[in-house]
Design a protein around this motif. Sequence first.
Motif, PDB file in Angstrom:
ATOM      1  N   ALA A  75       0.829  -1.208   0.000  1.00 45.26           N
ATOM      2  CA  ALA A  75       0.000   0.000   0.000  1.00 45.26           C
ATOM      3  C   ALA A  75       0.864   1.259   0.000  1.00 45.26           C
ATOM      4  O   ALA A  75       0.559   2.229  -0.705  1.00 45.26           O
ATOM      5  N   LYS A  76       1.946   1.249   0.765  1.00 42.91           N
ATOM      6  CA  LYS A  76       2.856   2.402   0.774  1.00 42.91           C
ATOM      7  C   LYS A  76       3.489   2.603  -0.594  1.00 42.91           C
ATOM      8  O   LYS A  76       3.580   3.721  -1.088  1.00 42.91           O
ATOM      9  N   THR A  77       3.931   1.511  -1.201  1.00 48.68           N
ATOM     10  CA  THR A  77       4.566   1.591  -2.521  1.00 48.68           C
ATOM     11  C   THR A  77       3.590   2.115  -3.571  1.00 48.68           C
ATOM     12  O   THR A  77       3.946   2.959  -4.390  1.00 48.68           O
ATOM     13  N   LEU A  78       2.366   1.612  -3.546  1.00 48.34           N
ATOM     14  CA  LEU A  78       1.363   2.004  -4.540  1.00 48.34           C
ATOM     15  C   LEU A  78       0.595   3.266  -4.145  1.00 48.34           C
ATOM     16  O   LEU A  78      -0.233   3.742  -4.919  1.00 48.34           O
ATOM     17  N   LYS A  79       0.853   3.754  -2.928  1.00 48.19           N
ATOM     18  CA  LYS A  79       0.087   4.868  -2.377  1.00 48.19           C
ATOM     19  C   LYS A  79      -1.411   4.535  -2.426  1.00 48.19           C
ATOM     20  O   LYS A  79      -2.229   5.309  -2.916  1.00 48.19           O
ATOM     21  N   ALA A  80      -1.723   3.349  -1.919  1.00 45.84           N
ATOM     22  CA  ALA A  80      -3.085   2.814  -1.965  1.00 45.84           C
ATOM     23  C   ALA A  80      -3.699   2.754  -0.575  1.00 45.84           C
ATOM     24  O   ALA A  80      -2.994   2.701   0.428  1.00 45.84           O
ATOM     25  N   GLY A  81      -4.999   2.735  -0.542  1.00 45.14           N
ATOM     26  CA  GLY A  81      -5.735   2.522   0.695  1.00 45.14           C
ATOM     27  C   GLY A  81      -5.944   1.028   0.914  1.00 45.14           C
ATOM     28  O   GLY A  81      -5.779   0.227  -0.005  1.00 45.14           O
ATOM     29  N   ILE A  82      -6.320   0.668   2.130  1.00 41.38           N
ATOM     30  CA  ILE A  82      -6.512  -0.743   2.471  1.00 41.38           C
ATOM     31  C   ILE A  82      -7.899  -0.940   3.063  1.00 41.38           C
ATOM     32  O   ILE A  82      -8.312  -0.216   3.965  1.00 41.38           O
ATOM     33  N   SER A  83      -8.589  -1.946   2.550  1.00 40.18           N
ATOM     34  CA  SER A  83      -9.821  -2.438   3.178  1.00 40.18           C
ATOM     35  C   SER A  83      -9.502  -3.820   3.720  1.00 40.18           C
ATOM     36  O   SER A  83      -8.845  -4.609   3.046  1.00 40.18           O
ATOM     37  N   ILE A  84      -9.955  -4.086   4.924  1.00 38.73           N
ATOM     38  CA  ILE A  84      -9.749  -5.401   5.531  1.00 38.73           C
ATOM     39  C   ILE A  84     -11.105  -6.088   5.610  1.00 38.73           C
ATOM     40  O   ILE A  84     -12.078  -5.508   6.085  1.00 38.73           O
ATOM     41  N   LEU A  85     -11.134  -7.323   5.154  1.00 39.15           N
ATOM     42  CA  LEU A  85     -12.331  -8.146   5.251  1.00 39.15           C
ATOM     43  C   LEU A  85     -12.012  -9.295   6.197  1.00 39.15           C
ATOM     44  O   LEU A  85     -11.188 -10.151   5.882  1.00 39.15           O
ATOM     45  N   MET A  86     -12.617  -9.276   7.376  1.00 39.46           N
ATOM     46  CA  MET A  86     -12.413 -10.341   8.354  1.00 39.46           C
ATOM     47  C   MET A  86     -13.550 -11.339   8.212  1.00 39.46           C
ATOM     48  O   MET A  86     -14.716 -10.990   8.395  1.00 39.46           O
ATOM     49  N   VAL A  87     -13.209 -12.570   7.892  1.00 34.12           N
ATOM     50  CA  VAL A  87     -14.199 -13.612   7.666  1.00 34.12           C
ATOM     51  C   VAL A  87     -14.218 -14.542   8.872  1.00 34.12           C
ATOM     52  O   VAL A  87     -13.184 -15.085   9.259  1.00 34.12           O
ATOM     53  N   TYR A  88     -15.385 -14.695   9.450  1.00 34.47           N
ATOM     54  CA  TYR A  88     -15.574 -15.587  10.597  1.00 34.47           C
ATOM     55  C   TYR A  88     -16.412 -16.775  10.163  1.00 34.47           C
ATOM     56  O   TYR A  88     -17.385 -16.614   9.419  1.00 34.47           O
ATOM     57  N   ASP A  89     -16.051 -17.960  10.637  1.00 32.76           N
ATOM     58  CA  ASP A  89     -16.838 -19.158  10.362  1.00 32.76           C
ATOM     59  C   ASP A  89     -18.152 -19.086  11.117  1.00 32.76           C
ATOM     60  O   ASP A  89     -18.207 -18.572  12.235  1.00 32.76           O
ATOM     61  N   LYS A  90     -19.179 -19.643  10.498  1.00 31.77           N
ATOM     62  CA  LYS A  90     -20.448 -19.787  11.212  1.00 31.77           C
ATOM     63  C   LYS A  90     -20.269 -20.874  12.264  1.00 31.77           C
ATOM     64  O   LYS A  90     -19.587 -21.858  12.038  1.00 31.77           O
TER      65      LYS A  90
ATOM     66  N   ILE B 126     -16.663  -7.013   8.642  1.00 32.69           N
ATOM     67  CA  ILE B 126     -16.674  -8.423   9.040  1.00 32.69           C
ATOM     68  C   ILE B 126     -17.797  -9.136   8.312  1.00 32.69           C
ATOM     69  O   ILE B 126     -18.819  -8.530   7.988  1.00 32.69           O
ATOM     70  N   PHE B 127     -17.564 -10.405   8.013  1.00 29.46           N
ATOM     71  CA  PHE B 127     -18.581 -11.265   7.423  1.00 29.46           C
ATOM     72  C   PHE B 127     -18.562 -12.579   8.182  1.00 29.46           C
ATOM     73  O   PHE B 127     -17.499 -13.062   8.557  1.00 29.46           O
ATOM     74  N   ILE B 128     -19.722 -13.137   8.371  1.00 24.65           N
ATOM     75  CA  ILE B 128     -19.829 -14.446   8.983  1.00 24.65           C
ATOM     76  C   ILE B 128     -20.279 -15.398   7.887  1.00 24.65           C
ATOM     77  O   ILE B 128     -21.338 -15.209   7.299  1.00 24.65           O
ATOM     78  N   GLY B 129     -19.446 -16.374   7.577  1.00 23.12           N
ATOM     79  CA  GLY B 129     -19.758 -17.320   6.515  1.00 23.12           C
ATOM     80  C   GLY B 129     -18.499 -17.771   5.821  1.00 23.12           C
ATOM     81  O   GLY B 129     -17.395 -17.656   6.361  1.00 23.12           O
ATOM     82  N   ASP B 130     -18.650 -18.236   4.579  1.00 20.66           N
ATOM     83  CA  ASP B 130     -17.466 -18.714   3.866  1.00 20.66           C
ATOM     84  C   ASP B 130     -16.767 -17.544   3.172  1.00 20.66           C
ATOM     85  O   ASP B 130     -17.383 -16.529   2.836  1.00 20.66           O
ATOM     86  N   ALA B 131     -15.469 -17.699   2.969  1.00 19.21           N
ATOM     87  CA  ALA B 131     -14.640 -16.623   2.437  1.00 19.21           C
ATOM     88  C   ALA B 131     -15.039 -16.223   1.020  1.00 19.21           C
ATOM     89  O   ALA B 131     -15.101 -15.036   0.704  1.00 19.21           O
ATOM     90  N   LEU B 132     -15.315 -17.178   0.157  1.00 20.54           N
ATOM     91  CA  LEU B 132     -15.646 -16.877  -1.231  1.00 20.54           C
ATOM     92  C   LEU B 132     -16.905 -16.006  -1.325  1.00 20.54           C
ATOM     93  O   LEU B 132     -16.908 -14.970  -1.994  1.00 20.54           O
ATOM     94  N   SER B 133     -17.958 -16.400  -0.643  1.00 20.94           N
ATOM     95  CA  SER B 133     -19.197 -15.608  -0.651  1.00 20.94           C
ATOM     96  C   SER B 133     -18.967 -14.227  -0.055  1.00 20.94           C
ATOM     97  O   SER B 133     -19.509 -13.228  -0.539  1.00 20.94           O
ATOM     98  N   SER B 134     -18.161 -14.166   0.985  1.00 26.64           N
ATOM     99  CA  SER B 134     -17.870 -12.896   1.638  1.00 26.64           C
ATOM    100  C   SER B 134     -17.144 -11.937   0.699  1.00 26.64           C
ATOM    101  O   SER B 134     -17.483 -10.759   0.622  1.00 26.64           O
TER     102      SER B 134
END
Length: 166
Positions: free
Chosen positions: A26-41, A102-110
Amino acid sequence: MREKLLFVTKGGDHFEEGFSYVVELAKTLKAGISILMVYDKQPMNAYEDLMSAAVFAQAGEFKTAKAILQEKENELKAEADKKLKELSGTYGDILNDLNYQIFIGDALSSIKEFMKNKPNIDMVLISPSLSKSKKGIDLRKLIKNISKPVVTISQPIQPAHRDSLN
């Protein structure tokens, strides 16, 4: 428009694995970051919560039923907030352009759902916590379903411990 990276990680104790790589990119590209935290059901807890909510709803206690269903998500959000605050000490300079969901479920769907709602993501980076696990994510399906570059972050290989020959 500024580039945006999506860091997808498994919520829990090792959620930050690979994050240092994302920060440097992100520093190199001067980009922002979104974090997606996936939790198992957690099926048993979810079932018990659903049954409790149904009982309250049936009794006309709709606010209580909704509160029961929202309780787990609120707990996970509080945990995620705490973990992000821990990261702020280490990566304070990048946190100005950082958000998470945050998403609760499988990573692909999230990931698919996240990308549908936030199409400005330029690259998806998968943490070691998801890429090393067989249950983590099916990369072939992911690549078929999104049109952005996908990078899997692996753990550095630890050198074998060698005893001294002296």
